[in-house]
Design an enzyme around this catalytic site. Structure first.
Site, PDB file in Angstrom:
ATOM      1  N   CYS A 147     -22.239  -6.364  -8.771  1.00 20.10           N
ATOM      2  CA  CYS A 147     -21.623  -5.346  -7.909  1.00 20.10           C
ATOM      3  C   CYS A 147     -22.077  -3.944  -8.308  1.00 20.10           C
ATOM      4  CB  CYS A 147     -20.094  -5.455  -7.931  1.00 20.10           C
ATOM      5  SG  CYS A 147     -19.377  -5.351  -9.570  1.00 20.10           S
ATOM      6  N   ASP A 152       0.792  -1.234   0.000  1.00 21.18           N
ATOM      7  CA  ASP A 152       0.000   0.000   0.000  1.00 21.18           C
ATOM      8  C   ASP A 152       0.828   1.290   0.000  1.00 21.18           C
ATOM      9  OD1 ASP A 152      -2.574  -0.587  -0.264  1.00 21.18           O
ATOM     10  OD2 ASP A 152      -3.207  -0.109   1.772  1.00 21.18           O
TER      11      ASP A 152
HETATM   12  S1  SF4 Z   1     -18.325 -11.223 -11.140  1.00 25.15           S
HETATM   13 FE1  SF4 Z   1     -17.567  -9.198 -11.742  1.00 25.15          FE
HETATM   14  S2  SF4 Z   1     -19.421  -8.015 -12.225  1.00 25.15           S
HETATM   15 FE2  SF4 Z   1     -20.059  -9.812 -11.033  1.00 25.15          FE
HETATM   16  S3  SF4 Z   1     -20.109  -9.064  -8.925  1.00 25.15           S
HETATM   17 FE3  SF4 Z   1     -18.078 -10.014  -9.257  1.00 25.15          FE
HETATM   18  S4  SF4 Z   1     -16.779  -8.295  -9.878  1.00 25.15           S
HETATM   19 FE4  SF4 Z   1     -18.881  -7.592 -10.106  1.00 25.15          FE
END
Ligand code: SF4
Ligand code: SF4
Length: 348
Positions: free
Chosen positions: A191, A130
């Site tokens: 997401c 980091d």
């Molecule tokens: S697979 Fe990809 S688009 Fe689906 S929740 Fe996970 S990171 Fe997001």
């Protein structure tokens, strides 16, 4: 002296308790334009340090002269588990529930560097967690640690994205590992759909809208537009990881190692308690934790916002009285009292 084999490097990292390791060539980022554009659009918010050393960030050879390889490692820190939904609880992102990962990882990275240094005394080994300007996620993908998802986090397809990344930049030329597949997401948008503040567009997060940034890095007033989205998150946010199909428990993730240092110590914070904290109490509660990144007025500001969201759901006279007291106290920190005034105005 002959360079170590990739497998020998990986074995050494695994012997230090890391869950995954791999090697990438120390080359310039392929996403130069994207980073510059993101910075130009000021999506880094108040993270001023991101504007510095951009050219170092884009090329590890500007960090370590004549760097040839980047040894990438990942610690696994969590699994999907039930939240603490008790009365007045403010949620803490999983990575921050155990011991401070900087310390946990640095110690073992230094041990690896020391081992290499004995064998290659004329070479450089620089460990990074980091603190150094390095595009850890991009190198992790190149080193086969995992693929970057649409939420911009690295996903190891099998054990998921509850990963903390670190690296060692070295002048030793080590055969690179096979890279991870570029796209772990395909048509999934879970997401993006679940993010309460609409911070995600595919493979980009606008930090200014992200609850993790707002509650941990943003030192000034939080825009009212984000109060509701913050929900019960007092430090960080895990929503985009919780909904990801790669993070649902499976046979492999059940058996993958989680370093003992990440065992939860603080799973949540009582917001009413936090509203009573002084600096001494903050130091006491955050000792040994990465949560100390949040200053006293920041964590109390967050507690006020979470308290406002709790009060929108249930009656809690004690919590309401404390918010009123904070809003009207002339000796209160303005960051906290102004947040309390916003909460009261919103409530009426
Ligand atoms: S697979 Fe990809 S688009 Fe689906 S929740 Fe996970 S990171 Fe997001
Ligand atoms: S951490 Fe939370 S706010 Fe930030 S992108 Fe993920 S879901 Fe959105």
């Amino acid at each position: 002296m002959q360079a170590p084999t990739t497998q020998a490097v990986i074995d050494l990292c695994i012997s230090q308790g890391f869950a995954i390791a791999g090697v990438a060539s120390a080359t310039r980022s392929a996403h130069d334009d994207k980073l510059w554009q993101w910075l130009e659009d000021e999506k880094q918010g108040e993270m001023e340090w991101m504007n510095r050393n951009v050219d170092v960030r884009l090329d590890p050879r500007n960090l370590v002269e004549n760097a040839k390889s980047v040894i990438c490692i990942a610690d696994r820190y969590g699994i999907l588990e039930e939240d603490d939904n008790s009365h007045n609880s403010g949620k803490v992102a999983r990575y921050a529930q155990g011991k401070d990962y900087h310390k946990v990882m640095k110690k073992r990275l230094h041990a690896i560097c020391d081992t290499f240094k004995q064998q290659y005394p004329n070479e450089i080994f620089r460990s990074c967690v980091d603190t150094a300007p390095l595009l850890e996620r991009e190198f992790a993908q190149k080193a086969g640690i995992g693929s970057v998802g649409k939420h911009t986090l690295v996903i190891e397809q099998g054990i998921g994205s509850w990963l903390l990344l670190g690296a060692i930049v070295t002048t030793v030329e080590i055969q690179p590992s096979a890279p991870s597949a570029p796209d772990p997401c395909s048509t999934c948008t879970r997401c993006i759909d679940a993010c309460p503040t609409d911070a995600i567009t595919p493979w980009e997060v606008d930090a200014r809208k992200c609850i993790s940034y707002l509650t941990i890095e943003h030192r000034t007033a939080i825009d009212l537009a984000f109060y509701e989205g913050i929900g019960h998150w007092i430090f960080g946010c895990d929503i985009c990881q919780e909904v990801c199909p790669h993070n649902q428990p499976n046979e492999r993730s059940a058996h993958s190692v989680i370093h003992e240092a990440y065992a939860p110590v603080v799973k949540s914070l009582d917001v009413l308690d936090v509203l009573h904290w002084d600096e001494e109490a903050r130091m006491h509660h955050f000792r040994g934790s990465s949560m100390k990144r949040a200053k006293l007025n920041m964590i109390r500001r967050n507690a006020v916002i979470v308290a406002g969201n709790i009060l929108a759901e249930i009656d809690n006279p004690e919590l309401l009285a404390k918010i009123k007291e904070i809003a009207s106290s002339p000796s209160e920190d303005p960051l906290v009292s102004n947040a309390a005034k916003v909460v009261l105005k919103k409530k009426n």
